[in-house]
Design an enzyme around this catalytic site. Structure first.
Site, short mmCIF file in Angstrom:
data_model
loop_
_atom_site.label_atom_id
_atom_site.label_comp_id
_atom_site.label_asym_id
_atom_site.label_seq_id
_atom_site.Cartn_x
_atom_site.Cartn_y
_atom_site.Cartn_z
N GLY A 68 0.83 -1.20 0.00
CA GLY A 68 0.00 0.00 0.00
C GLY A 68 0.86 1.24 0.00
N CYS A 69 0.34 2.33 0.52
CA CYS A 69 1.10 3.58 0.58
C CYS A 69 2.43 3.37 1.28
CB CYS A 69 0.28 4.63 1.32
SG CYS A 69 1.19 6.15 1.67
N PHE A 70 3.50 3.81 0.65
CA PHE A 70 4.82 3.53 1.22
C PHE A 70 5.11 4.33 2.49
CE2 PHE A 70 6.56 6.05 -2.72
CZ PHE A 70 5.99 7.23 -2.28
N TRP A 71 4.34 5.36 2.78
CA TRP A 71 4.56 6.10 4.02
C TRP A 71 4.47 5.18 5.24
CZ3 TRP A 71 0.66 10.65 2.87
CH2 TRP A 71 1.20 11.48 1.88
#
Length: 243
Positions: A68-71
């Site tokens: 998912g979002c790499f953050w």
């Protein structure tokens, strides 16, 4: 460091008006946003460690994971003891280059991914996968994670050698056989892929922006799950990419 993200770059990560109201109320009430509200608890899943794993060895190894979002993926692994670095970037696409603007529309085949350099004497590849499946990604959702939809947010493993591919495939089969999740695992073990480092303003995003609504809602609960479920692996001070 001040993160300078343009509004048009992150429309998919804006909080709804009700959540903005929650944030405002928390600030007015003096509540800390460094920990997620109780109503936003994570959904970590307790799963067994893999039967097959690498043996401890000297030196460093590299893992590439997309969840998912790499953050949030980066933010979790930056707190894992034995991880030397966790860098946000892109992997798995056919294009000869990758940038946020290119990848964000889903047309290049890349996924937002994190390159993890680790010390296998302290943490093994199999244990990184256990953390990945337990608190980082929902392995049962195809081409989306939470509020983020598209192939660029798929859950995927990019082995960097044959041993990693063997461990990952065996672990997924083991978890599926045990019905560890509410549905079949769709996380793919993909071919080895070139990793492209993401832009500087995407690095260390969780650590530098703990009150950002998307982070509070979607990613801080994952770090809280890591601390609660793997206390022996949790390292309070994150290993940062940027100085």
């Amino acid at each position: 460091m001040t993160t300078n993200l343009k509004e048009e770059q992150i429309p998919r990560r804006r909080a709804g008006s009700s959540f903005v109201a929650l944030i405002v109320a928390a600030v007015i009430g003096g509540a800390s946003l460094l920990s997620p509200p109780a109503s936003l608890a994570g959904e970590g899943v307790v799963i067994p460690a893999p039967t097959l794993d690498e043996t401890a060895k000297s030196g460093t190894e590299t893992a590439i994971l997309a969840g998912g979002c790499f953050w949030g993926v980066q933010g979790v692994f930056q707190h894992v003891d034995g991880v030397i670095s966790a860098t946000s970037g892109y992997a798995g696409g056919s294009a000869a280059n990758a940038t946020y603007d290119m990848v964000s529309n889903g047309s290049t085949g890349h996924a937002e991914a994190v390159q993890i350099v680790y010390d296998p004497m302290k943490v093994t590849y199999g244990h990184l996968l256990q953390i990945f499946f337990s608190v980082v990604t929902d392995p049962t959702t195809l081409n989306y994670q939470g509020p983020d939809h598209g192939t660029q947010y798929r859950s995927a493993i990019f082995p960097t050698n044959g041993e990693q591919a063997k461990i990952a495939k065996a672990y997924i089969a083991e978890l599926d056989a045990a019905h560890a999740f509410g549905g079949p695992i769709v996380t793919a073990v993909e071919a080895p892929a070139k990793f492209y480092r993401a832009e500087d303003h995407h690095q260390d995003f969780l650590a530098l922006n703990p009150t950002y609504p998307y982070i509070v809602r979607n990613d801080l609960p994952k770090v809280a799950d890591l601390k609660a479920m793997f206390p022996e692996d949790y390292h309070a001070k994150p290993v940062l990419v940027m100085n």
